[in-house]
Design an enzyme around this catalytic site. Structure first.
Site, PDB file in Angstrom:
ATOM      1  N   GLU A   1      75.105 -33.551   0.386  1.00 20.32           N
ATOM      2  CA  GLU A   1      74.572 -34.220   1.388  1.00 20.32           C
ATOM      3  C   GLU A   1      73.159 -33.509   1.616  1.00 20.32           C
ATOM      4  O   GLU A   1      72.318 -34.617   2.210  1.00 20.32           O
ATOM      5  CB  GLU A   1      75.468 -33.533   2.744  1.00 20.32           C
ATOM      6  CG  GLU A   1      76.854 -34.370   2.842  1.00 20.32           C
ATOM      7  CD  GLU A   1      78.039 -33.893   1.622  1.00 20.32           C
ATOM      8  OE1 GLU A   1      78.850 -34.691   1.533  1.00 20.32           O
ATOM      9  OE2 GLU A   1      77.392 -32.741   1.243  1.00 20.32           O
TER      10      GLU A   1
ATOM     11  N   GLU B   1      89.969 -40.575   0.305  1.00 16.37           N
ATOM     12  CA  GLU B   1      89.248 -40.272  -1.222  1.00 16.37           C
ATOM     13  C   GLU B   1      89.159 -41.252  -2.279  1.00 16.37           C
ATOM     14  O   GLU B   1      88.372 -41.577  -3.008  1.00 16.37           O
ATOM     15  CB  GLU B   1      89.795 -38.861  -1.661  1.00 16.37           C
ATOM     16  CG  GLU B   1      89.548 -37.650  -0.761  1.00 16.37           C
ATOM     17  CD  GLU B   1      88.009 -37.190  -0.705  1.00 16.37           C
ATOM     18  OE1 GLU B   1      87.225 -37.927  -1.534  1.00 16.37           O
ATOM     19  OE2 GLU B   1      87.755 -36.025  -0.205  1.00 16.37           O
TER      20      GLU B   1
ATOM     21  N   ASP C   1      81.840 -37.015  10.100  1.00 19.90           N
ATOM     22  CA  ASP C   1      80.771 -37.484   9.687  1.00 19.90           C
ATOM     23  C   ASP C   1      80.767 -38.724   9.204  1.00 19.90           C
ATOM     24  O   ASP C   1      79.852 -39.605   9.689  1.00 19.90           O
ATOM     25  CB  ASP C   1      80.405 -36.379   8.300  1.00 19.90           C
ATOM     26  CG  ASP C   1      81.550 -36.383   7.271  1.00 19.90           C
ATOM     27  OD1 ASP C   1      82.563 -37.094   7.425  1.00 19.90           O
ATOM     28  OD2 ASP C   1      81.237 -35.684   6.186  1.00 19.90           O
TER      29      ASP C   1
ATOM     30  N   GLU D   1      79.980 -23.414   2.997  1.00 18.95           N
ATOM     31  CA  GLU D   1      80.634 -24.542   3.762  1.00 18.95           C
ATOM     32  C   GLU D   1      80.644 -24.436   5.071  1.00 18.95           C
ATOM     33  O   GLU D   1      80.582 -25.480   5.494  1.00 18.95           O
ATOM     34  CB  GLU D   1      82.193 -24.573   3.155  1.00 18.95           C
ATOM     35  CG  GLU D   1      83.053 -25.602   3.471  1.00 18.95           C
ATOM     36  CD  GLU D   1      82.868 -26.840   2.670  1.00 18.95           C
ATOM     37  OE1 GLU D   1      83.600 -27.915   2.810  1.00 18.95           O
ATOM     38  OE2 GLU D   1      81.844 -26.820   1.849  1.00 18.95           O
TER      39      GLU D   1
END
Length: 585
Positions: free
Chosen positions: A431, A163, A308, A412
């Site tokens: 996304e 992050e 991902d 989610e």
């Protein structure tokens, strides 16, 4: 795949988004097992008459596009201005209480908060290049000065390496490049007396992240570091594939900007280590690994959480750095994904059978492990566009958009067998918007403008609160949580604005940019193909055109006729099938 013959145009964003509108003069080779049917379907006009789908999605007036662009801009500034008013210099805005949020110092185990918030004005940093995309140079300059004057990473904060890398390091690097690149399409944005302070901050942060790569048996980094003291003594030895394998873009750019190979070397070593642990049988990776032993703790292989951006950065690292190794890994990974995760009919727009869907499987045998997919997987159609697999991108995107239409948000996790959410919250993720934007740039089909308008209006209706936009706690009853994550401004608003801003400098002919996984703008620059620590450069590293000559579409193609843009990207019968699949009809 059937679009392989035009893949070069899709290896860099602008080349890609121009070339996918081209038809090769020669018939492309069909992909394995497809018999060319999918290629024929997408390159021909639909025979069906106009129906409710055609009438709804077949056109998008310019006046409406301008109104949606203004709406997206207003959405950004409502969140940004209230962050600056009520939350700065804290990391996030609590948009319901109209106050700032920082790390949870009373509960260090609250990683949902503490992995992201480092007490370093996260939202301001993450938003820097969005201000330029919106054309606000004066506020961009003000924000840069605030970062330079107020931000320090000498903090007793334990944060997730991934992050901190994508949100902070990536944004600092992007803003620095945009400030100092004289060829930037936004014109002269030079900041008086700027002395590379953003680059120095990025370097300082990266140095503080380096301890994560030390003392691991595999070279795969620890998931968290304390910015002041290094890896915590009680740190776990398990990390997810995406977290450990999605550092190469930012670390690689930093290395090439400052001439220090350390950062790229450790990030690339981690990618190689993960790649070498893939299954010999399927070629797939798991989602959680022990960094000391190299044993897979999580054997699920999918396209969403934990996996991902690993795939995303294999391709984008190749685009930026030209390392053939990265593209070889990506091609092999994509082949394994198509072979073992893809279910449904072979062709997107032809034949009978279920709509194509990518499922979660066991990395060792390819067997389905569960019947849910998660919202992060909605990034994958955009990556498929960059890889030239537009057909599959169209179908997968349509599936996620149908879920959005049903709930006005993406849960989610969504159980495709039960036609119901498994995990009900939606934290304003970008996304689906990102994939919508890339598909529109690739096809210029007005369908995707309608998708963007639907998303924009849903966000305005369901998530807007007193001082910003709030996470949906429950996508059905629309109850809210008091949190606005930084990626809402950095990505969701940015992609929505760009979708409707036809004249944005990023869309001008000759502009070549990619977006990091956090949506930060990075130019395709010959500098990033140079290694100043090497005496000899490999041929072709400095010239993007060399790779293009490997393929023919760029010079031998015809524009799709204008009327092609007003046929639906997916046949109405298949759109109706997907609607039924998610319980819309």
């Amino acid at each position: 795949m059937q679009w392989r013959s035009i893949v070069v145009g899709l290896l860099v964003l602008r080349l890609a988004l121009n070339c996918v509108l081209c038809l090769p003069r020669a018939e492309p080779e069909p992909g394995p097992g497809h018999g060319g049917a999918a290629a024929r379907s997408y390159l021909s006009f639909f025979e069906e008459g106009r129906d409710e789908y055609d009438r709804r999605f077949g056109s998008f007036p310019d006046a409406l596009r301008v109104r949606m662009r203004s709406m997206a801009k207003d959405m950004f500034y409502f969140g940004y201005d209230n962050y600056m008013k009520y939350a700065f210099p804290e990391d996030e805005l609590n948009p319901i209480a109209c106050e700032g949020r920082g790390p949870d110092v009373l509960d260090p185990s609250n990683i949902n908060i503490n992995d992201v918030l480092g007490n370093y004005s996260l939202t301001l940093i993450d938003t820097l290049d969005t201000l330029l995309v919106l054309g606000n140079v004066s506020e961009f300059h003000r924000a840069v000065k605030l970062v330079i004057d107020t931000v320090s990473f000498d903090k007793d904060s334990t944060v997730q390496v991934f992050e901190a890398n994508i949100r902070i390091l990536g944004s600092l690097i992007s803003a620095h490049i945009l400030l100092t690149d004289p060829r930037h399409p936004f014109g002269d944005i030079e900041l008086e007396n700027y002395d590379n302070e953003l680059l120095h901050l990025a370097h300082d942060l990266a140095v503080r992240l380096l301890p994560a790569f030390e003392n691991t048996g595999t070279g795969i980094p620890y998931p968290r570091v304390n910015l002041k003291s290094g890896v915590p003594p009680d740190s776990i030895n398990e990390t997810c594939t995406a977290g450990a394998g999605s550092l190469l873009v930012e670390f690689g750019i930093l290395s090439r900007l400052i001439g220090d190979s350390t950062f790229e070397w450790v990030a690339r070593r981690a990618v190689r280590a993960l790649w070498n642990l893939r299954s010999n049988e399927t070629g797939l990776l798991g989602n959680v690994v022990n960094i000391q032993t190299g044993q897979w703790v999580g054997k699920q292989s999918g396209l969403g959480a934990g996996m991902d951006s690993f795939y995303e950065y294999l391709l984008k690292s190749y685009i930026l750095f030209g390392e053939k190794e990265d593209y070889r890994m990506f091609k092999a990974a994509y082949k394994s994904i198509q072979s073992h995760m893809r279910r449904g009919r072979e062709a997107c727009n032809e034949g009978e059978g279920d709509p194509p869907l990518y499922v979660n499987v066991n990395m060792f045998n390819g067997q389905i492990m569960n019947t849910w997919i998660d919202s992060l997987q909605a990034f994958f159609p955009g990556l498929q566009v960059l890889n030239g697999d537009v057909e599959n991108a169209i179908c997968l995107h349509a599936f996620y958009y149908a879920i959005w239409r049903r709930f006005g948000a993406l849960p989610e996790r969504y159980n495709w067998q039960l036609q119901a959410p498994d995990v009900l919250f939606y934290p304003l993720r970008p996304e689906l918007v990102e994939s919508t934007y890339l598909l529109y740039q690739a096809t210029k089909n007005p369908f995707y403008l309608h998708v963007g308008m639907d998303i924009l209006q849903s966000l305005e209706k369901n998530t807007k609160v007193k001082c910003g936009y709030a996470t949906l706690h429950h996508v059905v009853d629309k109850s809210k949580e008091d949190r606005m994550e930084s990626f809402f401004l950095s990505e969701t608003c940015k992609y929505l604005y760009l979708l409707f801003d036809e004249d944005n400098p990023l869309h001008q002919s000759g502009s070549r940019y990619i977006f990091t996984t956090e949506g930060h703008v990075v130019p395709i620059d010959p500098r990033f193909r140079e290694k100043s620590w090497e005496d000899t450069l490999r041929k072709g590293k400095q010239n993007l055109k060399i790779r293009c000559n490997m393929y023919t579409c760029l010079l031998q193609c015809e524009r799709i006729p204008e009327e092609r843009r007003y046929a639906l990207p997916l046949k109405s019968m298949y759109m109706r099938q997907i609607d039924h699949m998610v319980g819309l009809s």
